[in-house]
Design an enzyme around this catalytic site. Structure first.
Site, mmCIF file in Angstrom:
data_model
loop_
_atom_site.group_PDB
_atom_site.id
_atom_site.type_symbol
_atom_site.label_atom_id
_atom_site.label_comp_id
_atom_site.label_asym_id
_atom_site.label_seq_id
_atom_site.Cartn_x
_atom_site.Cartn_y
_atom_site.Cartn_z
ATOM 1 N N LYS A 188 0.880 -1.178 0.000
ATOM 2 C CA LYS A 188 0.000 0.000 0.000
ATOM 3 C C LYS A 188 0.911 1.219 0.000
ATOM 4 C CE LYS A 188 -1.859 2.943 2.289
ATOM 5 N NZ LYS A 188 -1.718 4.421 2.088
ATOM 6 N N GLU A 263 10.134 1.549 10.457
ATOM 7 C CA GLU A 263 11.156 2.581 10.235
ATOM 8 C C GLU A 263 10.442 3.919 10.362
ATOM 9 O OE1 GLU A 263 14.258 2.529 9.922
ATOM 10 O OE2 GLU A 263 14.536 0.382 9.645
ATOM 11 N N CYS A 297 13.893 11.032 6.081
ATOM 12 C CA CYS A 297 13.977 10.739 7.520
ATOM 13 C C CYS A 297 15.417 10.855 7.966
ATOM 14 C CB CYS A 297 13.343 9.409 7.868
ATOM 15 S SG CYS A 297 13.881 8.058 6.876
ATOM 16 N N GLU A 399 10.441 16.490 14.568
ATOM 17 C CA GLU A 399 10.731 16.286 13.149
ATOM 18 C C GLU A 399 9.865 17.245 12.319
ATOM 19 O OE1 GLU A 399 9.730 12.460 11.337
ATOM 20 O OE2 GLU A 399 11.683 12.479 10.341
HETATM 21 C C1 UN1 Z 1 14.583 8.282 3.992
HETATM 22 O O1 UN1 Z 1 15.170 9.246 4.414
HETATM 23 O O2 UN1 Z 1 13.369 8.161 4.163
HETATM 24 O O3 UN1 Z 1 20.072 7.464 3.214
HETATM 25 C C2 UN1 Z 1 15.300 7.247 3.213
HETATM 26 C C3 UN1 Z 1 19.388 8.137 2.450
HETATM 27 C C4 UN1 Z 1 18.603 7.445 1.360
HETATM 28 C C5 UN1 Z 1 17.372 6.849 1.914
HETATM 29 C C6 UN1 Z 1 16.602 7.781 2.770
HETATM 30 N N1 UN1 Z 1 19.409 6.438 0.751
HETATM 31 O O4 UN1 Z 1 19.315 9.346 2.566
#
Ligand code: UN1
Length: 510
Positions: A188, A263, A297, A399
């Site tokens: 999804k 995550e 993230c 965040e």
């Molecule tokens: C994310 O930030 O949601 O390490 C993933 C990184 C990318 C993946 C980020 N390869 O910034």
């Protein structure tokens, strides 16, 4: 000669209506309703209409995945891998097409969209290689004439719930290991980025994935995501997104006896020491804070700078940030694209206001929505710098998920580490220093799942474990096979006794 398709008279200019993919067929949602998906750089542009799915669609998708499971799990892993190799090849061939569609769909600048598709390609080939490994181990038994070993088993039907910020890479991090381990799945994607995931699924279909092994159900989290966390046919839920939603996913998974891998958020820190190469640290900050408009993230949202180089660092950062061009990510001269949607825009602007009201913090650069000319049709925010931020301020704790960075002064390495670790998240951190002792000390003491020396907090590679500590995750790591196979397979320990007697472990040793 094949007959020409009749041109659609009415409806030629209607937006395309996309479908769910269930049991090897592209099907309409049970509700018959669709959600609009618009380009965040120019909301006049409709990308398409995507299914507003509900529990009924999830029901048929999980049934299809369950029906496909016996055959798929019995398919030798090297054969499953052959499909992944073909899929990787197709993604390579279509990289440009898929990248452009991604930029239109979610705004990240084209070179970053290419990076996103490339990450999916890398993950697909990397996982395909695992088809000839999937290693367990043998080990001595404590009893004579007895063999002991363990092997990986598929888990069953997996629910994959994925975010919009890496709309092809993150689905691939979940999908590929799930498949190589012999699971079937329902994915999804986020409402904002269904098309990029459809592209991945279409390519998988063309690569020969058997019907029912991959199913895609689109729609809102409450309607289409929630049933994927409760359906009795699902054994594992893998989720990437906000900590708030992740917590709800974990509660539902626990209530319904499911394995759950999460995550979630980050509040990542770059520490800049007084011996750092300041130009490099500035470059790393600009990339980490404003790349993907700060919507990773792993984004560098806090920069802790040694007080003796603080002013110099801020001056250099200001100059570099002023040079960034904000706009439509399809234009080759643009560095920073829009943010994803109105809600995100509102949230980011409200944090900028919160920052301005925090006693002592200074809005040093940016801080506004950009509405000049074409930009007024999109969700553009100026790259924003707050200086003299104290570690406990909300802008330094929560965040924001936008192009907003907080610069925090510190006295020494110890204080930098204390500030760096002083948040509820633990995804990624970095230090800029030329002193190996400082680098090693920080490496040891930072409580994050990912740590960089002389680089930004973004840019993880697929073959290393990806994930974080504390409120960022629940102990799992994606990416690297060493860790992601542990999410998507279960161990089976096997004892084979060839002594001809009934040997009793433990008791026989008394
Ligand atoms: C994310 O930030 O949601 O390490 C993933 C990184 C990318 C993946 C980020 N390869 O910034």
């Amino acid at each position: 000669m094949p007959a020409k398709k009749p041109a659609k008279k009415a409806g030629r200019n209607l937006p395309e209506k996309y479908k769910n993919y269930i049991g090897g067929r592209w099907v309409k949602p049970a509700s018959g309703e669709y959600l609009e998906n618009r380009n965040p750089a120019d909301t006049r542009e409709l990308i398409g209409l995507f299914p507003a799915s509900s529990a009924r669609d999830v029901e048929t998708a999980v049934e299809a995945a369950a029906a496909a499971l016996p055959k798929w799990r019995a398919t030798p892993a090297p054969k499953r891998a052959e499909i992944l190799y073909r899929l990787g090849q197709l993604l390579m061939e279509r990289k440009e097409e898929y990248s452009r569609a991604m930029t239109r769909e979610m705004g990240k600048v084209l070179k970053e969209a290419r990076g996103d598709v490339q990450e999916a390609i890398d993950m697909t080939f990397y996982t395909a290689g695992e088809g000839r490994r999937l290693q367990g181990y043998t080990t001595p038994s404590e009893l004579p004439n007895k063999m002991a070993m363990c092997v990986r088993q598929p888990i069953g039907v997996c629910s994959l719930i994925t975010p919009w910020n890496f709309p092809m890479a993150i689905p691939s991090w979940k999908m590929m290991p799930a498949l190589i381990c012999g699971n079937t799945l329902v994915i999804k994607p986020a409402e904002d980025t269904p098309l990029s995931t459809i592209h991945l699924v279409q390519a998988a279909e063309e690569a020969g994935i058997p019907r029912g092994v991959i199913n895609i159900v689109m729609g809102a989290g409450e309607d289409a995501g929630a049933p994927l966390t409760t359906h009795p046919g699902v054994r594992l839920v893998s989720f990437t997104g906000s900590t708030e939603t992740g917590r709800l996913v974990a509660i539902e998974a626990a209530r319904n006896d499911k394995i759950c891998s999460l995550e979630m958020g980050g509040k990542n820190v770059i520490m800049v020491m007084d011996d750092a190469d300041l130009d490099l640290a500035v470059e790393g900050t600009v990339w980490g804070a404003f790349g993907t408009s700060g919507q990773r993230c792993t984004a560098s949202s806090r920069i802790v700078v040694h007080q003796s180089v603080y002013r110099q660092f801020v001056d250099k950062l200001t100059e570099k940030t002023r040079g960034l061009r904000v706009g439509n990510g399809l234009r080759s001269n643009v560095d920073v694209g829009p943010v994803i949607n109105q809600q995100a825009l509102d949230k980011i602007l409200s944090y900028i206001e919160i920052g301005q009201n925090e006693d002592g913090a200074k809005l040093h650069l940016g801080g506004s929505r950009l509405t000049d000319g074409e930009l007024r049709h999109g969700y553009f925010v100026e790259p924003t710098i707050f200086t003299d931020v104290r570690p406990n301020m909300r802008i330094a704790q929560e965040e924001i998920f936008g192009p907003v960075v907080s610069i925090i002064p510190c006295r020494d390495l110890d204080e930098a580490i204390e500030i760096g670790n002083g948040v509820k998240y633990g995804l990624s951190s970095s230090i800029f220093t030329r002193d190996v002792n400082r680098a090693m000390t920080a490496m040891e003491r930072m409580e994050t799942g990912i740590f960089y020396v002389n680089s930004s907090t973004i840019g993880a590679e697929v073959h290393l474990p990806f994930g974080g500590t504390k409120a960022t995750g629940n102990g799992h790591r994606e990416g690297a096979m060493i860790s992601s196979l542990d999410i998507f397979s279960e161990w089976k320990s096997i004892y084979i006794d060839y002594s001809g007697t009934l040997q009793k472990a433990q008791i026989d040793n008394q």
